[in-house]
Scaffold this active site. Structure first.
Site, PDB file in Angstrom:
ATOM      1  N   CYS A   1       0.873  -1.184   0.000  1.00 44.62           N
ATOM      2  CA  CYS A   1       0.000   0.000   0.000  1.00 44.62           C
ATOM      3  C   CYS A   1       0.912   1.236   0.000  1.00 44.62           C
ATOM      4  O   CYS A   1       2.094   1.115  -0.342  1.00 44.62           O
ATOM      5  CB  CYS A   1      -0.972  -0.016   1.181  1.00 44.62           C
TER       6      CYS A   1
ATOM      7  N   CYS B   1      -1.427   0.659   7.408  1.00 44.59           N
ATOM      8  CA  CYS B   1      -2.857   0.305   7.501  1.00 44.59           C
ATOM      9  C   CYS B   1      -3.189  -0.897   6.625  1.00 44.59           C
ATOM     10  O   CYS B   1      -3.276  -2.027   7.122  1.00 44.59           O
ATOM     11  CB  CYS B   1      -3.744   1.482   7.080  1.00 44.59           C
ATOM     12  N   ARG B   2      -3.405  -0.670   5.325  1.00 39.24           N
ATOM     13  CA  ARG B   2      -3.981  -1.708   4.479  1.00 39.24           C
ATOM     14  C   ARG B   2      -3.067  -2.918   4.260  1.00 39.24           C
ATOM     15  O   ARG B   2      -3.516  -4.064   4.429  1.00 39.24           O
ATOM     16  CB  ARG B   2      -4.372  -1.103   3.111  1.00 39.24           C
ATOM     17  N   SER B   3      -1.805  -2.694   3.861  1.00 43.84           N
ATOM     18  CA  SER B   3      -0.984  -3.878   3.541  1.00 43.84           C
ATOM     19  C   SER B   3      -0.605  -4.696   4.778  1.00 43.84           C
ATOM     20  O   SER B   3      -0.578  -5.934   4.691  1.00 43.84           O
ATOM     21  CB  SER B   3       0.234  -3.511   2.683  1.00 43.84           C
TER      22      SER B   3
ATOM     23  N   ASP C   1      -9.832   2.951   0.955  1.00 43.23           N
ATOM     24  CA  ASP C   1      -8.717   3.546   1.701  1.00 43.23           C
ATOM     25  C   ASP C   1      -9.262   4.172   2.986  1.00 43.23           C
ATOM     26  O   ASP C   1     -10.055   5.118   2.927  1.00 43.23           O
ATOM     27  CB  ASP C   1      -8.040   4.609   0.823  1.00 43.23           C
TER      28      ASP C   1
HETATM   29  P1  4NP Z   1      -1.716   2.811   4.192  1.00 43.91           P
HETATM   30  O1  4NP Z   1      -2.394   4.128   4.797  1.00 43.91           O
HETATM   31  O2  4NP Z   1      -1.144   3.206   2.848  1.00 43.91           O
HETATM   32  O3  4NP Z   1      -2.879   1.884   4.073  1.00 43.91           O
HETATM   33  O4  4NP Z   1      -0.666   2.372   5.182  1.00 43.91           O
HETATM   34  C1  4NP Z   1      -1.835   5.399   4.736  1.00 43.91           C
HETATM   35  C2  4NP Z   1      -0.831   5.746   5.629  1.00 43.91           C
HETATM   36  C3  4NP Z   1      -0.303   7.025   5.587  1.00 43.91           C
HETATM   37  C4  4NP Z   1      -0.798   7.937   4.666  1.00 43.91           C
HETATM   38  C5  4NP Z   1      -1.791   7.579   3.766  1.00 43.91           C
HETATM   39  C6  4NP Z   1      -2.307   6.293   3.804  1.00 43.91           C
HETATM   40  N1  4NP Z   1      -0.297   9.249   4.637  1.00 43.91           N
HETATM   41  O5  4NP Z   1      -0.756  10.050   3.797  1.00 43.91           O
HETATM   42  O6  4NP Z   1       0.610   9.565   5.427  1.00 43.91           O
END
Ligand code: 4NP
Length: 161
Positions: free
Chosen positions: A8, A13-15, A122
């Protein structure tokens, strides 16, 4: 041994949710020695950070536990994976930029394995971690069914030796 890398943006979060869900499902089937399961971010923004607490709480509410430390993916990580499973089109674009368009045959969107192909919701801006969990769980479950059929001989061989 089948090597799976979930990807991700931030890897908080997601991965990591996908990583821990797949680890949970393969353990339930007694297949943990046949899989090498990792997760990565396309960015280095969250490098070294643990799983984001709401993501961890959502996993725990579904009986899934585990830890992870965020890492940015490298070209070597892609090369060393049998499957690179991304959450959405933006992740796919970033990974293909990293590989120069190579290795497309092992890079998939996670929910392309479902009967309803879509991007994983997301949760970062919506705060809806349950919706993300539902998408990720379905994608991981469908991927596991696919790979158990596709790689049956290799898995059976691993289990015998
Ligand atoms: P992930 O979530 O890609 O699912 O780990 C996010 C974590 C941080 C951010 C965006 C999405 N960010 O913009 O910092």
């Amino acid at each position: 041994m089948i090597s799976v890398s979930f990807v991700c943006l931030g890897n908080i979060c997601r991965s990591p949710m996908a990583e821990l869900i797949l680890k949970h499902l393969v353990k339930e089937r007694g297949l943990e020695h046949s899989f090498d399961i990792k997760s990565f971010g396309t960015s280095d923004e969250e490098e070294g950070n643990p799983i984001y607490p709401p993501a961890k709480r959502t996993l725990r509410a579904h009986g899934i536990e585990g830890e992870h430390t965020a890492r940015q993916i490298s070209l070597k990580d892609v090369i060393n994976s049998d499957f690179v499973l991304v959450m959405n089109s933006s992740n796919l674009f970033d990974i293909l930029r990293l590989t120069g368009g190579e290795f497309g045959s092992k890079i998939f969107k996670l929910c392309s394995f479902t009967s309803n192909p879509r991007d994983v919701a997301d949760p970062w801006y919506t705060g809806d971690f349950e919706k993300a969990f539902v998408d990720i769980y379905e994608g991981v479950n469908c991927f596991l069914e696919y790979v158990l059929k596709e790689k049956k001989e290799a898995i059976d061989y691993d289990l015998r030796h």
